[in-house]
Motif scaffolding. Sequence first.
Motif, PDB file in Angstrom:
ATOM      1  N   ILE A 154       0.840  -1.201   0.000  1.00 15.83           N
ATOM      2  CA  ILE A 154       0.000   0.000   0.000  1.00 15.83           C
ATOM      3  C   ILE A 154       0.877   1.253   0.000  1.00 15.83           C
ATOM      4  O   ILE A 154       0.573   2.240  -0.687  1.00 15.83           O
ATOM      5  CB  ILE A 154      -0.960  -0.021   1.198  1.00 15.83           C
ATOM      6  N   ALA A 155       1.981   1.223   0.723  1.00 24.38           N
ATOM      7  CA  ALA A 155       2.908   2.350   0.701  1.00 24.38           C
ATOM      8  C   ALA A 155       3.444   2.582  -0.708  1.00 24.38           C
ATOM      9  O   ALA A 155       3.673   3.739  -1.110  1.00 24.38           O
ATOM     10  CB  ALA A 155       4.056   2.101   1.671  1.00 24.38           C
ATOM     11  N   GLU A 156       3.607   1.510  -1.485  1.00 27.51           N
ATOM     12  CA  GLU A 156       4.126   1.646  -2.841  1.00 27.51           C
ATOM     13  C   GLU A 156       3.181   2.413  -3.753  1.00 27.51           C
ATOM     14  O   GLU A 156       3.636   3.112  -4.670  1.00 27.51           O
ATOM     15  CB  GLU A 156       4.404   0.262  -3.431  1.00 27.51           C
ATOM     16  N   PHE A 157       1.865   2.281  -3.536  1.00 29.26           N
ATOM     17  CA  PHE A 157       0.952   3.037  -4.400  1.00 29.26           C
ATOM     18  C   PHE A 157       0.267   4.195  -3.662  1.00 29.26           C
ATOM     19  O   PHE A 157      -0.806   4.656  -4.058  1.00 29.26           O
ATOM     20  CB  PHE A 157      -0.059   2.125  -5.113  1.00 29.26           C
ATOM     21  N   ALA A 205      -9.098  -2.180  -1.661  1.00 26.67           N
ATOM     22  CA  ALA A 205      -9.580  -3.031  -2.755  1.00 26.67           C
ATOM     23  C   ALA A 205      -8.441  -3.449  -3.672  1.00 26.67           C
ATOM     24  O   ALA A 205      -8.343  -4.615  -4.084  1.00 26.67           O
ATOM     25  CB  ALA A 205     -10.651  -2.281  -3.543  1.00 26.67           C
ATOM     26  N   ARG A 206      -7.572  -2.498  -3.989  1.00 31.35           N
ATOM     27  CA  ARG A 206      -6.444  -2.818  -4.886  1.00 31.35           C
ATOM     28  C   ARG A 206      -5.552  -3.894  -4.268  1.00 31.35           C
ATOM     29  O   ARG A 206      -5.185  -4.875  -4.937  1.00 31.35           O
ATOM     30  CB  ARG A 206      -5.646  -1.550  -5.168  1.00 31.35           C
ATOM     31  N   TYR A 207      -5.226  -3.730  -3.016  1.00 33.10           N
ATOM     32  CA  TYR A 207      -4.355  -4.700  -2.342  1.00 33.10           C
ATOM     33  C   TYR A 207      -5.033  -6.068  -2.221  1.00 33.10           C
ATOM     34  O   TYR A 207      -4.419  -7.109  -2.518  1.00 33.10           O
ATOM     35  CB  TYR A 207      -3.967  -4.176  -0.964  1.00 33.10           C
ATOM     36  N   LEU A 208      -6.272  -6.079  -1.775  1.00 38.11           N
ATOM     37  CA  LEU A 208      -6.967  -7.347  -1.554  1.00 38.11           C
ATOM     38  C   LEU A 208      -7.193  -8.100  -2.857  1.00 38.11           C
ATOM     39  O   LEU A 208      -7.118  -9.338  -2.888  1.00 38.11           O
ATOM     40  CB  LEU A 208      -8.301  -7.084  -0.849  1.00 38.11           C
ATOM     41  N   ALA A 209      -7.435  -7.368  -3.955  1.00 34.94           N
ATOM     42  CA  ALA A 209      -7.624  -8.028  -5.249  1.00 34.94           C
ATOM     43  C   ALA A 209      -6.312  -8.602  -5.766  1.00 34.94           C
ATOM     44  O   ALA A 209      -6.304  -9.633  -6.461  1.00 34.94           O
ATOM     45  CB  ALA A 209      -8.202  -7.038  -6.253  1.00 34.94           C
ATOM     46  N   ALA A 268      -2.944  10.188   5.745  1.00 32.93           N
ATOM     47  CA  ALA A 268      -3.760   9.238   6.505  1.00 32.93           C
ATOM     48  C   ALA A 268      -4.291   8.100   5.636  1.00 32.93           C
ATOM     49  O   ALA A 268      -4.673   7.044   6.153  1.00 32.93           O
ATOM     50  CB  ALA A 268      -4.930   9.959   7.179  1.00 32.93           C
ATOM     51  N   ALA A 269      -4.337   8.296   4.326  1.00 36.87           N
ATOM     52  CA  ALA A 269      -4.970   7.306   3.450  1.00 36.87           C
ATOM     53  C   ALA A 269      -4.298   5.931   3.509  1.00 36.87           C
ATOM     54  O   ALA A 269      -4.990   4.910   3.615  1.00 36.87           O
ATOM     55  CB  ALA A 269      -5.031   7.834   2.022  1.00 36.87           C
ATOM     56  N   PRO A 270      -2.964   5.838   3.439  1.00 42.25           N
ATOM     57  CA  PRO A 270      -2.354   4.495   3.528  1.00 42.25           C
ATOM     58  C   PRO A 270      -2.614   3.815   4.871  1.00 42.25           C
ATOM     59  O   PRO A 270      -2.708   2.580   4.938  1.00 42.25           O
ATOM     60  CB  PRO A 270      -0.859   4.771   3.329  1.00 42.25           C
ATOM     61  N   LEU A 271      -2.746   4.598   5.939  1.00 43.22           N
ATOM     62  CA  LEU A 271      -3.069   4.018   7.244  1.00 43.22           C
ATOM     63  C   LEU A 271      -4.466   3.411   7.237  1.00 43.22           C
ATOM     64  O   LEU A 271      -4.678   2.290   7.704  1.00 43.22           O
ATOM     65  CB  LEU A 271      -2.966   5.081   8.332  1.00 43.22           C
TER      66      LEU A 271
END
Length: 386
Positions: free
Chosen positions: A7-10, A115-119, A366-369
């Motif tokens: 998630i930090a990567e995107f 969603a991106r990570y889980l997919a 805050a979004a990546p958290l």
Amino acid sequence: MPIVNRIAEFADDMRTWRRHLHQHPELSLDCHQTAAFVTERLREFGVDEIHEGIATSGVVAIIHGQGEGPVTGLRADMDALPMTEETGAPWASTVPGRMHACGHDGHTTMLLGAARYLAETRNFTGSVALIFQPAEETIGGGRIMVEEGIMDRFGISEVYALHTDPGADLGVIATRPGPLMAAVDDFELRLTGRGGHAAHPDQCVDPIPCALAIGQALLSVPARNLDPLKSLVVSLTTVQGGSATNVIPETVYMAGTVRSFDADVRDMAERRMREIVAGQAAAYGLTADLDYQRNYPPTVNHADQTRFAAEVARGVVTTVDEDIAPSMGAEDFSYMLEARPGAFVYLGQGVGASVHHPKFDFNDEAAPLGASYFVKLIETRQPLRG
């Protein structure tokens, strides 16, 4: 803070999404442009199912994990507020009189990040239902989505949500079991007498003294009709009547809000308001038209799910508060918590302008958290079997 590495990567992509959403705010159920942006991203991510048009513009996306298991719902609200933005940010609203002043652009972005990570990874059993909801600020899109059957339709067993908090440091997660936010009721009252010349009040039936008496009586209800160990707010927020110093008006319009946690307190407040209005109107010889609307129920976190959410949060942020004071604010996630067990938490974004303020802006840091928190909820609740 241990943000999920992927998630930090995107995170830069999430910032871009959020600022696009911030520039294009939509109101109430009319979140079609926002929903189209969401569904476009979800298709890019390769989610398994996308269901559109729920509660007019709501979206539910399904991602299947590996093997049998429950379905957990994650919810984000999408709508903005009818306010003029004063942030001066390069990504400020491009729509006059509308702005994302409550962080819903950030909430939507965090759920898209999850969603991106889980997919991509699917490191969980069962499925996740991603709920993108309109109309939190107005008529209760959460209620409409529940009434349209999303819990049964998608087999959701638990449901979770978060809200950005500009009153807390970046990364603090706070919640509590039981009542977290209040029920909200609104009232409108029109008093009708007989207008005329202010020099001849004897020839009139003046609604203003009656309005003053009603206002004083309503504000005394929490102090004189309620157990002092319980909570109730009665706020008279609008009084309109008259237009000239030498004219007694025909009518006075009054409106306000009532906030409570307990069903018996809610019933008492409505009963006393009706009694006060009827009694004072009769005493002053007026007619009274009272419209009392019960709106969002209290937001009540389920104990087991709240403990679980706090446990997950400790793996994502440095500070977790499990026993914050309840708020007299309201939230239509309450309808989803009435339908299924779950929990609602606040995520600190750094202290700044409050929500519903023209200078408020979501903190993209805050979004990546938030996305990491959502991801960990799913992977911890529905772990792969070794």
